[in-house]
Design an enzyme around this catalytic site. Structure first.
Site, PDB file in Angstrom:
ATOM      1  N   GLY A  89      24.438  55.497 -12.863  1.00 49.16           N
ATOM      2  CA  GLY A  89      23.241  55.155 -12.103  1.00 49.16           C
ATOM      3  C   GLY A  89      23.284  55.837 -10.755  1.00 49.16           C
ATOM      4  O   GLY A  89      22.499  56.716 -10.438  1.00 49.16           O
ATOM      5  N   ARG A  90      24.281  55.441  -9.948  1.00 45.36           N
ATOM      6  CA  ARG A  90      24.461  56.041  -8.629  1.00 45.36           C
ATOM      7  C   ARG A  90      24.548  57.570  -8.712  1.00 45.36           C
ATOM      8  O   ARG A  90      23.934  58.291  -7.921  1.00 45.36           O
ATOM      9  CB  ARG A  90      25.749  55.494  -7.997  1.00 45.36           C
ATOM     10  CG  ARG A  90      26.028  56.021  -6.606  1.00 45.36           C
ATOM     11  CD  ARG A  90      27.493  55.855  -6.235  1.00 45.36           C
ATOM     12  NE  ARG A  90      27.972  54.498  -6.449  1.00 45.36           N
ATOM     13  CZ  ARG A  90      28.103  53.597  -5.489  1.00 45.36           C
ATOM     14  NH1 ARG A  90      27.781  53.903  -4.248  1.00 45.36           N
ATOM     15  NH2 ARG A  90      28.568  52.395  -5.772  1.00 45.36           N
ATOM     16  N   ARG A 107      24.036  48.613   3.025  1.00 50.30           N
ATOM     17  CA  ARG A 107      25.343  48.932   2.445  1.00 50.30           C
ATOM     18  C   ARG A 107      26.470  48.972   3.478  1.00 50.30           C
ATOM     19  O   ARG A 107      27.608  48.645   3.167  1.00 50.30           O
ATOM     20  CB  ARG A 107      25.283  50.247   1.661  1.00 50.30           C
ATOM     21  CG  ARG A 107      24.421  50.149   0.399  1.00 50.30           C
ATOM     22  CD  ARG A 107      24.523  51.401  -0.463  1.00 50.30           C
ATOM     23  NE  ARG A 107      25.845  51.580  -1.022  1.00 50.30           N
ATOM     24  CZ  ARG A 107      26.686  52.532  -0.645  1.00 50.30           C
ATOM     25  NH1 ARG A 107      26.350  53.402   0.294  1.00 50.30           N
ATOM     26  NH2 ARG A 107      27.873  52.626  -1.212  1.00 50.30           N
ATOM     27  N   TYR A 117      29.737  46.522   2.811  1.00 48.55           N
ATOM     28  CA  TYR A 117      31.087  46.995   2.524  1.00 48.55           C
ATOM     29  C   TYR A 117      31.438  48.292   3.229  1.00 48.55           C
ATOM     30  O   TYR A 117      32.091  49.175   2.650  1.00 48.55           O
ATOM     31  CB  TYR A 117      31.344  47.131   1.016  1.00 48.55           C
ATOM     32  CG  TYR A 117      30.186  47.538   0.145  1.00 48.55           C
ATOM     33  CD1 TYR A 117      29.585  46.606  -0.703  1.00 48.55           C
ATOM     34  CD2 TYR A 117      29.679  48.839   0.151  1.00 48.55           C
ATOM     35  CE1 TYR A 117      28.523  46.960  -1.512  1.00 48.55           C
ATOM     36  CE2 TYR A 117      28.628  49.197  -0.660  1.00 48.55           C
ATOM     37  CZ  TYR A 117      28.057  48.244  -1.491  1.00 48.55           C
ATOM     38  OH  TYR A 117      27.004  48.602  -2.305  1.00 48.55           O
ATOM     39  N   CYS A 125      17.442  42.118  14.407  1.00 48.28           N
ATOM     40  CA  CYS A 125      18.097  41.246  15.374  1.00 48.28           C
ATOM     41  C   CYS A 125      19.432  40.784  14.804  1.00 48.28           C
ATOM     42  O   CYS A 125      19.600  39.643  14.373  1.00 48.28           O
ATOM     43  CB  CYS A 125      17.190  40.061  15.698  1.00 48.28           C
ATOM     44  SG  CYS A 125      17.783  39.066  17.072  1.00 48.28           S
TER      45      CYS A 125
END
Length: 433
Positions: A293-294, A331, A335, A362
């Protein structure tokens, strides 16, 4: 200067993607803006598809992993490139069906599928449901019995392989919410129970060891373990299997130092293990699924932002604020994901300073890139953050009631909107007073 060979810089010093000047795209469609290179996506799909055909003698299928980026247009591309897809929710399944995708080529995943999701999958005729829990197979069998059908399933197992990746995206070890573990015997125990259900047909097994993996050995090792389990199921339970889903997880380049292999190398290396094991044990090679996928969409995506406030804290840090943030890319805060960026309207200039790219939310942790090397940035510059095609839009939120950005596909100098920019009216559409 550029990190991807399919990008270019024109005579004005502007970043060009898919033949489109990114500064013109920012002006026409506003920012933040997700930009996807359609030709790059199709090239990646074909690279995988052709490799599976070559190394498995036509007995395999690439499944685009929807969780990376799920839209009707992506399913249109996958259909045209003769891929299957995997989906992990009723929403992804509904989107694929709405796009006219062939449901026989859909594999439905998830560790806690609801009754309604399973029913939708069976009603729509998905090709395979990946069973991830004991209660799940009971639901599948019950619904199938009511409808007088037999549902084809794969059973997800954990091979116990260390994928050498971030713990949040490592999924093949025993302490993981997905699947049944081989090493403690629960996979074998579940298989014994599963074979007794009358309205399910066990076609084979599924595994996935993690994401953003650059090494071959974890995939080779996984293939050997899975083939051993596959053989055990045949020999001890007399199961007529024919399929093995080896997942995905192939890494992409986000920053200097990331060293992904050519994707055909992964597929060839694993095929050698699978075919070698079958030859040594007088077995027919199973039909192989893989789920990138990635690595299909990740490096094909770029996010454009407009630079706003700049704060230089003497002897501490220089913050460059953009008009997006964790709402369109969470992201980093999840992580510590790393990215590279360039100033799109001055793409041929050398980096002269180190800054931190921060968003407008914020939240102190609203960071996109920490210690980013750039030319001196000015308010109004267009910042291009690269390799944002996967897990950016799909994880996007309306935190701080900020509308999600527009997404466009570019190809051969033309742009097409595939997701409209949200409006304030969209934000309150489901509110009740």
């Amino acid at each position: 200067m550029l990190k991807h060979d399919y990008m270019d810089i024109n005579s004005e010093g502007h970043l060009v993607i898919g033949g489109c000047d990114t500064t013109h795209l920012a002006e026409e469609y506003s920012t933040p803006l997700y930009v996807f290179d359609e030709d790059r996506i199709r090239d990646n799909m074909r690279l995988y598809r052709d490799s599976v055909d070559k190394f498995y003698d036509g007995k395999g299928r690439i499944l685009y992993a929807s969780k990376a980026f799920s839209t009707k247009y992506m399913y249109k591309i996958a259909k045209e490139e003769n891929l299957g897809v995997d989906v992990v929710s009723g929403g992804e399944l509904y989107t694929a069906i709405s796009a006219g995708f062939d449901t026989e080529k859909i594999v439905f995943h998830g560790n806690n599928k609801s009754y309604d999701e399973i029913k939708m999958a069976i009603d729509s005729g998905v090709g395979r449901i990946v069973v991830d829990g004991e209660g799940e197979i009971e639901k599948i069998d019950s619904i199938s019995r009511e409808k007088n059908v037999t549902t084809n399933i794969l059973i997800r197992v954990k091979p116990g392989v260390d994928a050498h990746t971030h713990e949040f995206i490592s999924t093949g070890h025993i302490d993981c919410k997905f699947g049944f573990s081989i090493e403690n015997g629960e996979a074998k125990d579940f298989l014994k129970k599963a074979k007794e259900f009358k309205n399910v047909c066990i076609k084979g097994f599924h595994c996935h060891i993690g994401s953003q993996i650059f090494l071959l050995d974890p995939f080779r090792h996984t293939a050997k373990i899975m083939m051993e389990f596959y053989k055990m199921a045949r020999d001890e339970f007399s199961l007529e299997l024919g399929e093995l889903n080896l997942g995905g997880g192939f890494g992409i380049k986000y920053v200097e130092g990331d060293t992904p292999l050519n994707y055909p190398d992964y597929i060839e290396a694993v095929s050698e293990v699978v075919k070698g094991y079958c030859k040594d044990n007088n077995m027919e090679v199973p039909f192989i699924y893989m789920e990138p996928g990635r690595s299909i969409v990740g490096d094909a995506g770029t996010t454009l932002y407009t630079v706003g406030t700049i704060k230089d804290i003497k002897n501490v840090r220089k913050y460059v604020s953009i008009d997006g943030g964790i709402g369109d890319n969470p992201r980093y805060i999840l992580y510590d994901a790393e990215y590279d960026a360039i100033i799109a309207n001055r793409a041929n200039e050398d980096a002269t300073e180190t800054v931190t790219i921060c968003g407008k939310c914020c939240e102190s942790g609203d960071i996109i890139i920490k210690d980013c090397h750039l030319p001196k940035a000015d308010s109004g510059d267009i910042l291009a953050v690269m390799s944002t095609g996967a897990y950016n839009y799909s994880m996007a939120s309306n935190y701080n009631r900020i509308p999600r950005p527009c997404a466009i596909m570019v190809s051969k100098g033309k742009a097409k909107v595939i997701i409209k920019r949200e409006t304030y009216e969209d934000l309150i559409r489901n509110d009740m007073v």
